[in-house]
Design a protein around this motif. Sequence first.
Motif, PDB file in Angstrom:
ATOM      1  N   ALA A  79       1.047  -0.985  -0.150  1.00  0.00           N
ATOM      2  CA  ALA A  79      -0.220   0.005  -0.039  1.00  0.00           C
ATOM      3  C   ALA A  79       1.210   1.151  -0.276  1.00  0.00           C
ATOM      4  O   ALA A  79       0.195   2.353  -0.569  1.00  0.00           O
ATOM      5  N   VAL A  80       2.319   1.424   0.260  1.00  0.00           N
ATOM      6  CA  VAL A  80       2.500   2.355   0.721  1.00  0.00           C
ATOM      7  C   VAL A  80       3.995   2.299  -0.459  1.00  0.00           C
ATOM      8  O   VAL A  80       5.017   3.194  -0.433  1.00  0.00           O
ATOM      9  N   VAL A  81       4.527   0.911  -0.615  1.00  0.00           N
ATOM     10  CA  VAL A  81       5.551   1.044  -1.787  1.00  0.00           C
ATOM     11  C   VAL A  81       5.324   1.036  -2.590  1.00  0.00           C
ATOM     12  O   VAL A  81       3.907  -0.513  -3.394  1.00  0.00           O
ATOM     13  N   PRO A  82       5.359   1.736  -3.619  1.00  0.00           N
ATOM     14  CA  PRO A  82       4.335   1.375  -5.505  1.00  0.00           C
ATOM     15  C   PRO A  82       5.792   0.291  -5.860  1.00  0.00           C
ATOM     16  O   PRO A  82       6.692  -0.175  -6.366  1.00  0.00           O
ATOM     17  N   VAL A  83       5.445  -1.276  -6.138  1.00  0.00           N
ATOM     18  CA  VAL A  83       5.961  -2.939  -6.708  1.00  0.00           C
ATOM     19  C   VAL A  83       5.533  -3.673  -7.820  1.00  0.00           C
ATOM     20  O   VAL A  83       3.770  -3.313  -8.017  1.00  0.00           O
ATOM     21  N   PHE A 114       5.872  -5.516  13.944  1.00  0.00           N
ATOM     22  CA  PHE A 114       4.809  -4.666  14.185  1.00  0.00           C
ATOM     23  C   PHE A 114       3.735  -4.889  15.002  1.00  0.00           C
ATOM     24  O   PHE A 114       2.646  -4.658  15.117  1.00  0.00           O
ATOM     25  N   MET A 115       3.638  -5.659  15.536  1.00  0.00           N
ATOM     26  CA  MET A 115       3.119  -6.403  17.567  1.00  0.00           C
ATOM     27  C   MET A 115       3.326  -5.230  18.198  1.00  0.00           C
ATOM     28  O   MET A 115       2.065  -4.757  19.130  1.00  0.00           O
ATOM     29  N   LEU A 116       3.955  -4.630  17.890  1.00  0.00           N
ATOM     30  CA  LEU A 116       4.193  -2.895  18.598  1.00  0.00           C
ATOM     31  C   LEU A 116       3.247  -1.496  18.911  1.00  0.00           C
ATOM     32  O   LEU A 116       2.593  -1.107  19.331  1.00  0.00           O
ATOM     33  N   PHE A 117       2.117  -1.686  17.645  1.00  0.00           N
ATOM     34  CA  PHE A 117       1.301  -0.935  16.839  1.00  0.00           C
ATOM     35  C   PHE A 117       0.032  -1.974  17.309  1.00  0.00           C
ATOM     36  O   PHE A 117      -1.058  -0.523  17.025  1.00  0.00           O
ATOM     37  N   ASP A 118       0.291  -2.602  18.076  1.00  0.00           N
ATOM     38  CA  ASP A 118      -1.070  -3.954  17.796  1.00  0.00           C
ATOM     39  C   ASP A 118      -2.152  -3.690  18.927  1.00  0.00           C
ATOM     40  O   ASP A 118      -1.611  -3.600  19.858  1.00  0.00           O
ATOM     41  N   THR A 119      -3.246  -3.472  18.650  1.00  0.00           N
ATOM     42  CA  THR A 119      -4.306  -2.483  19.929  1.00  0.00           C
ATOM     43  C   THR A 119      -4.665  -3.981  20.549  1.00  0.00           C
ATOM     44  O   THR A 119      -5.198  -3.953  21.572  1.00  0.00           O
ATOM     45  N   ASN A 120      -5.013  -5.692  19.674  1.00  0.00           N
ATOM     46  CA  ASN A 120      -5.472  -6.305  20.227  1.00  0.00           C
ATOM     47  C   ASN A 120      -4.859  -7.763  20.259  1.00  0.00           C
ATOM     48  O   ASN A 120      -5.441  -8.920  20.334  1.00  0.00           O
ATOM     49  N   ASN A 121      -3.696  -7.479  19.891  1.00  0.00           N
ATOM     50  CA  ASN A 121      -2.579  -8.593  19.533  1.00  0.00           C
ATOM     51  C   ASN A 121      -2.854  -9.812  18.462  1.00  0.00           C
ATOM     52  O   ASN A 121      -2.370 -10.675  19.249  1.00  0.00           O
ATOM     53  N   GLU A 129      -4.422   1.619  12.447  1.00  0.00           N
ATOM     54  CA  GLU A 129      -3.509   1.299  12.691  1.00  0.00           C
ATOM     55  C   GLU A 129      -2.727   1.616  11.629  1.00  0.00           C
ATOM     56  O   GLU A 129      -1.492   2.132  11.386  1.00  0.00           O
ATOM     57  N   TYR A 130      -3.676   1.730   9.958  1.00  0.00           N
ATOM     58  CA  TYR A 130      -2.893   1.481   8.918  1.00  0.00           C
ATOM     59  C   TYR A 130      -2.662   3.301   9.041  1.00  0.00           C
ATOM     60  O   TYR A 130      -1.051   3.495   8.817  1.00  0.00           O
ATOM     61  N   ILE A 131      -3.328   3.987   9.238  1.00  0.00           N
ATOM     62  CA  ILE A 131      -2.856   5.692   9.771  1.00  0.00           C
ATOM     63  C   ILE A 131      -2.174   6.242  10.329  1.00  0.00           C
ATOM     64  O   ILE A 131      -1.074   7.159   9.730  1.00  0.00           O
ATOM     65  N   PHE A 132      -1.730   4.884  11.562  1.00  0.00           N
ATOM     66  CA  PHE A 132      -0.706   6.006  12.161  1.00  0.00           C
ATOM     67  C   PHE A 132       0.633   5.527  11.179  1.00  0.00           C
ATOM     68  O   PHE A 132       1.500   5.926  11.754  1.00  0.00           O
ATOM     69  N   PHE A 133       0.721   4.085  10.229  1.00  0.00           N
ATOM     70  CA  PHE A 133       1.762   3.769  10.082  1.00  0.00           C
ATOM     71  C   PHE A 133       2.032   4.638   8.817  1.00  0.00           C
ATOM     72  O   PHE A 133       3.314   5.088   8.895  1.00  0.00           O
TER      73      PHE A 133
END
Length: 397
Positions: A79-83, A114-121, A129-133
């Motif tokens: 989603a963030v890198v053109p591949v 990525f578990m650091l961003f995970d609100t529900n593990n 979480e995507y917006i935060f990324f």
Amino acid sequence: MIVRLCLLLKAQLRLQYGILTMISFYPRRSIDAYRRRIFFNYEKRIRTRSPPEKVFEYFASLRTPAGDVLMTPADLMRAVVPVFPSSESNRVREGFLRGERVPGELLCEPSQFFMLFDTNNDGLISFPEYIFFVTLLSIPESSFSVAFKMFDLDNNGEIDREEFKKVMNLMRSKDRQGARYRDGRRLGLRTVEPAENGGLLEYFFGKDGKNCLKHGTFVQFLRDLHNEILRLEFAHYDCKSRGTISAKDFALSMVASADISDINKLLDRVEELNKEPDLQYKRITFKEFRDFAELRKQLQPFSLALFSYGKANGMLTKNDFQRAASRVCGISITDNLVDIIFHVFDADRDGSLSSDEFIAVLQRREKETSLPREAGLKGLISCCAKCAKTQSVKPFL
């Protein structure tokens, strides 16, 4: 009336016959290559021109029976890198149009990073979480350093939890997708606990939220985040887990960020790699892939060195390219890498690099994956003014 209907039917039959003839005449591989280009251009436009809700929905590959749309770490990278789809896979595109996904079990190994961003593990990425990324990935170190100093009132090199949230709000207002973020409800993306309240804040500030965050700690975290995205991009092209990627896939990774008007020309040159015995079977390691990524980060001094060598010598050779990378940026570019780079960007095959075209592609890559909408001091001042309208001015003084 009957005559008109007959003529219309005859025209339709001719069209159908023509399509069937084309499909039978061209190899299946050619048809897939054409479809890949069509989808690739479509996905580039989605990334750059669509609201974040649409980007998330298109690239997210998982949907729960309850209707929640979720991303895997690989989805986030796409989603963030053109591949471009890997040449060693049978994929023709990277996203999913509405209605194509079938609810099922979630099969995804959790990423410790990525578990650091995970609100529900669950190891997966929700829309908040995507917006935060996206906000984190858009932060240049220089802009964060300025914002950090603004909120570091006692000038001790640390900020607390609430000050960090203000810094993130400031950075989000500078990011294209973050600034356009609404809540996802228009597309049925259910919002849960905000990602800012997830595991990352606990990681930085402790369970009670009373620890402080040092500037160096967060800068290193941003570097690790970009390295993780780079690792995922390499894994995207290394679809058979061989530890290396083909010369063609490295070339695809390079040109994927080119302007829409130039992409087909460059992709034609990439396809020509299959006709070059000396290049066709070259393999690129992750170290080489990472070294080239580091070169992109030092684009300004590197481009200056390239133009200087080219102007002085009349042409830019492979040795000039490697010397500029080594002496100016401290990066060793292998013969394998430089051979592929020159094949793609040496337009007239005279042994001299089209350096302006090459630099333009790398600049677009850095803009698409890192830079905010309005970089530099002007952009930061503009965002501070916006924040001042919605928050008390005391924290800024």
